[in-house]
Design an enzyme around this catalytic site. Structure first.
Site, PDB file in Angstrom:
ATOM      1  N   ASP A 255     -12.264   2.363  -2.416  1.00 34.51           N
ATOM      2  CA  ASP A 255     -13.379   3.176  -2.332  1.00 34.51           C
ATOM      3  C   ASP A 255     -13.588   4.763  -2.976  1.00 34.51           C
ATOM      4  O   ASP A 255     -14.469   5.312  -2.847  1.00 34.51           O
ATOM      5  CB  ASP A 255     -13.386   3.718  -0.819  1.00 34.51           C
ATOM      6  CG  ASP A 255     -13.749   2.548   0.255  1.00 34.51           C
ATOM      7  OD1 ASP A 255     -14.101   1.656  -0.300  1.00 34.51           O
ATOM      8  OD2 ASP A 255     -13.224   2.761   1.255  1.00 34.51           O
TER       9      ASP A 255
ATOM     10  N   ASP B 145     -11.673   8.261   1.701  1.00 32.61           N
ATOM     11  CA  ASP B 145     -12.573   7.567   2.819  1.00 32.61           C
ATOM     12  C   ASP B 145     -13.437   8.720   3.385  1.00 32.61           C
ATOM     13  O   ASP B 145     -13.954   8.389   4.696  1.00 32.61           O
ATOM     14  CB  ASP B 145     -11.625   6.749   3.876  1.00 32.61           C
ATOM     15  CG  ASP B 145     -12.439   5.947   4.813  1.00 32.61           C
ATOM     16  OD1 ASP B 145     -13.542   5.323   4.350  1.00 32.61           O
ATOM     17  OD2 ASP B 145     -12.105   5.947   6.084  1.00 32.61           O
TER      18      ASP B 145
ATOM     19  N   GLU C  48      -3.532  -6.040  10.045  1.00 31.99           N
ATOM     20  CA  GLU C  48      -3.750  -4.776  10.333  1.00 31.99           C
ATOM     21  C   GLU C  48      -5.173  -4.250  10.572  1.00 31.99           C
ATOM     22  O   GLU C  48      -6.117  -4.606   9.945  1.00 31.99           O
ATOM     23  CB  GLU C  48      -3.124  -4.019   9.146  1.00 31.99           C
ATOM     24  CG  GLU C  48      -1.421  -4.382   9.060  1.00 31.99           C
ATOM     25  CD  GLU C  48      -0.993  -3.374   8.011  1.00 31.99           C
ATOM     26  OE1 GLU C  48      -1.631  -2.422   7.535  1.00 31.99           O
ATOM     27  OE2 GLU C  48       0.208  -3.513   8.174  1.00 31.99           O
TER      28      GLU C  48
ATOM     29  N   ASP D 233      -8.872  -2.224  10.949  1.00 38.75           N
ATOM     30  CA  ASP D 233      -9.601  -1.326  10.049  1.00 38.75           C
ATOM     31  C   ASP D 233      -9.636  -0.007  10.860  1.00 38.75           C
ATOM     32  O   ASP D 233     -10.547   0.666  10.126  1.00 38.75           O
ATOM     33  CB  ASP D 233     -10.878  -1.896   9.797  1.00 38.75           C
ATOM     34  CG  ASP D 233     -10.788  -3.290   9.228  1.00 38.75           C
ATOM     35  OD1 ASP D 233      -9.995  -3.352   8.169  1.00 38.75           O
ATOM     36  OD2 ASP D 233     -11.239  -4.280   9.600  1.00 38.75           O
TER      37      ASP D 233
ATOM     38  N   TRP E 109     -18.266  -4.110   8.560  1.00 35.03           N
ATOM     39  CA  TRP E 109     -17.078  -4.154   7.996  1.00 35.03           C
ATOM     40  C   TRP E 109     -15.788  -3.810   8.655  1.00 35.03           C
ATOM     41  O   TRP E 109     -14.630  -3.920   8.438  1.00 35.03           O
ATOM     42  CB  TRP E 109     -16.942  -3.081   6.743  1.00 35.03           C
ATOM     43  CG  TRP E 109     -17.109  -1.715   7.497  1.00 35.03           C
ATOM     44  CD1 TRP E 109     -18.554  -0.906   7.587  1.00 35.03           C
ATOM     45  CD2 TRP E 109     -16.222  -0.660   8.144  1.00 35.03           C
ATOM     46  NE1 TRP E 109     -18.467   0.188   8.322  1.00 35.03           N
ATOM     47  CE2 TRP E 109     -17.125   0.378   8.495  1.00 35.03           C
ATOM     48  CE3 TRP E 109     -14.717  -0.628   8.034  1.00 35.03           C
ATOM     49  CZ2 TRP E 109     -16.337   1.550   9.005  1.00 35.03           C
ATOM     50  CZ3 TRP E 109     -14.235   0.327   8.645  1.00 35.03           C
ATOM     51  CH2 TRP E 109     -15.028   1.296   8.958  1.00 35.03           C
TER      52      TRP E 109
ATOM     53  N   TRP F 191     -22.673  -4.194  -1.299  1.00 32.02           N
ATOM     54  CA  TRP F 191     -22.816  -2.874  -1.098  1.00 32.02           C
ATOM     55  C   TRP F 191     -23.789  -2.258  -2.710  1.00 32.02           C
ATOM     56  O   TRP F 191     -24.872  -2.298  -2.518  1.00 32.02           O
ATOM     57  CB  TRP F 191     -21.334  -2.037  -1.261  1.00 32.02           C
ATOM     58  CG  TRP F 191     -21.026  -0.711  -1.107  1.00 32.02           C
ATOM     59  CD1 TRP F 191     -22.254   0.323  -0.750  1.00 32.02           C
ATOM     60  CD2 TRP F 191     -19.919   0.033  -0.729  1.00 32.02           C
ATOM     61  NE1 TRP F 191     -21.502   1.456  -0.674  1.00 32.02           N
ATOM     62  CE2 TRP F 191     -20.227   1.476  -0.535  1.00 32.02           C
ATOM     63  CE3 TRP F 191     -18.709  -0.524  -0.720  1.00 32.02           C
ATOM     64  CZ2 TRP F 191     -19.340   2.267  -0.161  1.00 32.02           C
ATOM     65  CZ3 TRP F 191     -17.591   0.559  -0.471  1.00 32.02           C
ATOM     66  CH2 TRP F 191     -17.793   1.738  -0.166  1.00 32.02           C
TER      67      TRP F 191
ATOM     68  N   TRP G 240       0.790  -1.147   0.081  1.00 31.74           N
ATOM     69  CA  TRP G 240       0.049   0.080  -0.052  1.00 31.74           C
ATOM     70  C   TRP G 240       0.854   1.066   0.055  1.00 31.74           C
ATOM     71  O   TRP G 240       1.880   1.201   0.721  1.00 31.74           O
ATOM     72  CB  TRP G 240      -0.874  -0.208   1.283  1.00 31.74           C
ATOM     73  CG  TRP G 240      -1.857  -0.918   1.057  1.00 31.74           C
ATOM     74  CD1 TRP G 240      -2.167  -2.313   1.325  1.00 31.74           C
ATOM     75  CD2 TRP G 240      -3.401  -0.591   1.247  1.00 31.74           C
ATOM     76  NE1 TRP G 240      -3.229  -2.826   0.995  1.00 31.74           N
ATOM     77  CE2 TRP G 240      -4.164  -1.923   1.155  1.00 31.74           C
ATOM     78  CE3 TRP G 240      -4.205   0.569   0.993  1.00 31.74           C
ATOM     79  CZ2 TRP G 240      -5.403  -1.803   0.962  1.00 31.74           C
ATOM     80  CZ3 TRP G 240      -5.695   0.635   0.947  1.00 31.74           C
ATOM     81  CH2 TRP G 240      -6.200  -0.822   0.828  1.00 31.74           C
TER      82      TRP G 240
END
Length: 390
Positions: free
Chosen positions: A151, A113, A343, A345, A311, A201, A75
């Site tokens: 997203d 986000d 990791e 959220d 989520w 979604w 990332w």
């Protein structure tokens, strides 16, 4: 670039050798040609494995090490252009030496986000374009898979009340995604995939127009389930429906007519058989994230929370199927681990005053920080199991 230190590497190999059975070892030799790249792990994962080994929990320690030694995305977001160019070039070179393909998750879109748990990103469009230019220089002509801006399309500024009446920020978002596609997809070895959310979604009819406006025509395809928990079956079906709808619309069809993921499958398949005749080689392909979907989505207790945040660090989830470039599906280019398993959220309050996550009885680590308790759950509840057994 490789493992953090010699003794940690030795621990990883030694513990894995104790618990990886013959069938798992044999599976590693099935795939020929390029493989997916294994990046350096979060240093906290090695510390957890060492603590587990010291406590005599050797199987758990080996599981954590095996998890972080599985191919997964690297990332990038928030680094300066100079930093991201240098880091991506180093990973791309390292992967090239190993005849491996890195997966880059680029996460630096302005308004990222909706300024929530993973807030940040470039300050404006000009800054974002400069950053993408640096990414392109870092990748160069080497092979890479790019999962572009999780997203970015499924969660537009207009979706979270951050836009004006003219839709200025949403229009800018589409322009930024298009710029990244047009800059990265033409690189010799790069395949760019756009955000489609997940099958729980947006409907197919909702996400397809966003993909089209986001520049899917010039990209390799799209990805689904990034950082989420939906099953491989649900993701493959969702991907097929999106690919088919894109082909149907490209041929002049109306997106509203496309079947979505909540149609009865037999009815949807009959519609596809009647209306979509484009060969898979000419359709848009997809990749899926199986990093944490071994147990499927979490179903919150009925009526317990005002906002269950299903989520967000849901309990008792497991690692999913291992990453591969050979899916057996002509529309699915790869199954990858986009989300870094282990990791957090972010801080999950589930509609309560907090500060503890009421489902876990503890304060969750910040987004992106190592979450030892969740890491152990992912290993213990993995499906398929992390080890086949001796």
């Amino acid at each position: 670039m490789r493992r953090a230190s010699t003794w940690l590497a030795a621990l990883s190999v030694g513990l894995a050798a104790l618990f990886v059975g013959p069938s798992a070892q044999a599976a590693e030799s099935v795939e020929h040609g390029p493989s997916l790249y294994v990046p350096d792990a979060n240093p906290a994962a090695y510390r957890q494995a060492l603590d587990l080994a010291r406590a005599g929990q050797f199987l758990d320690a080996a599981g954590v090490l095996t998890m972080v030694n599985t191919p997964q995305a690297v990332w990038y977001g928030d680094q300066s252009p100079d930093q991201v160019e240098r880091l991506i070039r180093a990973v791309a070179r390292d992967a090239d030496r190993s005849d491996a393909i890195p997966v880059f998750a680029l996460y630096n879109i302005p308004g990222r986000d909706c300024s929530n748990y993973s807030a940040g990103g470039a300050a404006n469009t000009a800054e974002y374009k400069e950053w993408i230019d640096a990414v392109a220089r870092g990748v160069g002509s080497r092979d890479a898979i790019v999962t572009l801006e999780p997203d970015a399309l499924a969660l537009l500024p207009s979706d979270c009340g951050q836009d004006d009446a003219q839709g200025t920020k949403t229009a800018a978002r589409y322009g930024e995604v298009n710029y990244a596609v047009d800059k990265l997809e033409p690189l010799a070895g790069t395949r760019v995939y756009l955000d489609s959310g997940h099958p729980g979604w947006h409907t197919v009819n909702s996400i397809v127009p966003r993909l089209i406006r986001g520049g899917i025509a010039h990209a390799s395809g799209f990805y689904t389930n990034a950082s989420n928990y939906h099953t491989d079956d649900a993701n493959s079906w969702y991907g097929k429906l999106i690919s088919s709808c894109l082909a149907y619309v490209d041929g002049g069809g109306d997106v509203a007519a496309c079947p979505h993921q909540w149609w009865p499958r037999a009815d949807a398949q009959a519609w596809l058989d009647a209306h979509v005749h484009t060969p898979p080689s000419r359709m848009k392909h997809f990749v899926t994230d199986s990093s944490r979907n071994g147990q499927g989505p979490w179903t919150p207790p009925a009526g317990k929370y005002t906002d269950a945040q299903d989520w967000c660090n849901p309990p008792d989830r497991g690692l999913g199927a291992r990453p591969t470039l050979r899916t057996g599906d002509p529309l699915q280019d790869a199954r990858v681990w986009i989300k870094t398993p282990g990791e957090s959220d972010g801080l999950c309050l589930r509609g309560t005053a907090g500060p503890e996550d009421p489902e876990r009885g503890m304060v969750d680590p910040d987004a992106g920080d190592w979450f030892p308790e969740q890491a152990l759950e992912l290993v213990r509840f993995a499906d398929p199991p992390i080890f086949d057994g001796p």
